[in-house]
Enzyme design. Structure first.
Site, mmCIF file in Angstrom:
data_model
loop_
_atom_site.group_PDB
_atom_site.id
_atom_site.type_symbol
_atom_site.label_atom_id
_atom_site.label_comp_id
_atom_site.label_asym_id
_atom_site.label_seq_id
_atom_site.Cartn_x
_atom_site.Cartn_y
_atom_site.Cartn_z
ATOM 1 N N HIS A 95 -34.364 -33.426 15.899
ATOM 2 C CA HIS A 95 -32.974 -32.752 16.269
ATOM 3 C C HIS A 95 -32.512 -31.920 15.261
ATOM 4 O O HIS A 95 -32.775 -31.763 13.945
ATOM 5 C CB HIS A 95 -32.056 -34.043 16.326
ATOM 6 C CG HIS A 95 -32.184 -34.893 17.453
ATOM 7 N ND1 HIS A 95 -32.132 -36.587 17.172
ATOM 8 C CD2 HIS A 95 -32.275 -34.700 18.793
ATOM 9 C CE1 HIS A 95 -32.173 -36.968 18.453
ATOM 10 N NE2 HIS A 95 -32.298 -35.891 19.316
ATOM 11 N N CYS A 155 -27.680 -41.135 13.179
ATOM 12 C CA CYS A 155 -28.086 -41.408 14.529
ATOM 13 C C CYS A 155 -27.218 -42.870 14.706
ATOM 14 O O CYS A 155 -27.132 -42.996 15.997
ATOM 15 C CB CYS A 155 -29.619 -41.709 14.641
ATOM 16 S SG CYS A 155 -30.735 -40.484 13.843
HETATM 17 N N1 GLY Z 1 -36.571 -42.416 18.525
HETATM 18 C C1 GLY Z 1 -35.768 -41.605 18.649
HETATM 19 C C2 GLY Z 1 -35.664 -40.490 19.861
HETATM 20 O O1 GLY Z 1 -36.622 -40.090 19.830
HETATM 21 O O2 GLY Z 1 -34.562 -40.351 20.656
#
Ligand code: GLY
Length: 261
Positions: free
Chosen positions: A167, A254
């Site tokens: 991300h 997150c």
């Molecule tokens: N494991 C986090 C994701 O890939 O969204």
């Protein structure tokens, strides 16, 4: 769970799922996750949020949704509204139902629609500019939709190429008013106009994910050399051990959605 009822800062969280071992992985090799330890680490993370002034709104566990602890990916929360995302991984789409129910109590809701896909981990707001990583999870259609939704509130949405990580916020996060923590191997600093930078230690490539809350920064204990760089800038770093969440390709931003409440 203790709460600070006088706080104006709310952190929406969700416990680690019993199914976390089946999480999505893109750049991290699959290794055994100790679910009990992951749950304890997540509780410690919530305590760090509370110490920094957050009130916790803890949603129910989603035992069948492996990545559901990573609530950040399901919504973009601004003062004016919340945008419910359409996560890029099909396995994560069902996570949004309970998030929309929770955020609908605090914000007017808008939604990213197909063919748009967007993970909140790809969204970095700096003032009135909203940067969106062009990752494997977030696409141009979603950036266009988000741009139209947010323009009416005075935000400018800008796509940012990145590579080598999941991300945008794996590559860059904000740690001060004009200061970004960045791994320039994943994203070009020149994409962020008028900002100053702390670069991650070269031996800690996943060290760019930090969560500023009030006067402090919640930061993974796994990156001690980059933590030292942040402290040398005068930043108040509060480390948390999130080793089991890191095995699921997660980090500190997150695991919560932060909003003024
Ligand atoms: N494991 C986090 C994701 O890939 O969204």
């Amino acid at each position: 769970m203790s709460t600070n009822q006088e706080s104006t800062r709310l952190a929406v969280t969700r416990p680690v799922s019993a199914a976390m071992a089946a999480c999505e992985l893109t750049h991290v090799p699959r290794t055994a996750i100790d679910i009990d330890l992951a749950r304890r680490q997540h509780e410690d993370y919530e305590q760090a949020l509370i110490r920094l002034g957050c009130r916790i709104e803890r949603l129910a566990e989603e035992p069948a949704l492996a990545d559901s602890v990573f609530v950040e990916d399901t919504a973009i929360v601004l003062d004016e509204l919340a945008v419910i995302t359409r996560p890029g991984a099909q396995s994560r789409r069902a996570e949004i139902t309970s998030i929309a129910a929770a955020l609908g109590k605090h914000r007017r809701l808008e939604r990213i629609q197909a063919p748009g896909t967007l993970d909140g981990g790809d969204v970095l707001r700096v003032g009135r500019t909203v940067y969106v990583g062009l990752s494997t999870r977030s696409n141009a259609a979603a950036i266009g939709q988000l741009g139209a939704l947010l323009a009416r509130h005075g935000y400018r949405v800008q796509g940012v190429p990145l590579g080598g990580c999941l991300h945008l916020k794996s590559a860059v996060t904000q740690v001060g008013p004009q200061l970004l923590l960045i791994n320039p191997a994943y994203v070009e600093p020149a994409r962020f106009a008028d900002m100053q930078f702390v670069q991650v230690d070269p031996g800690e490539p996943l060290a760019a994910n930090a969560l500023p809350i009030g006067d402090g920064i919640i930061y993974p204990a796994s990156n001690p050399r980059t933590a030292q760089r942040l402290r040398q800038r005068g930043l108040a770093v509060h480390t948390v051990d999130v080793s089991e969440l890191e095995k699921a390709e997660g980090a500190v931003t997150c695991c919560s959605l932060i909003l003024s409440a």
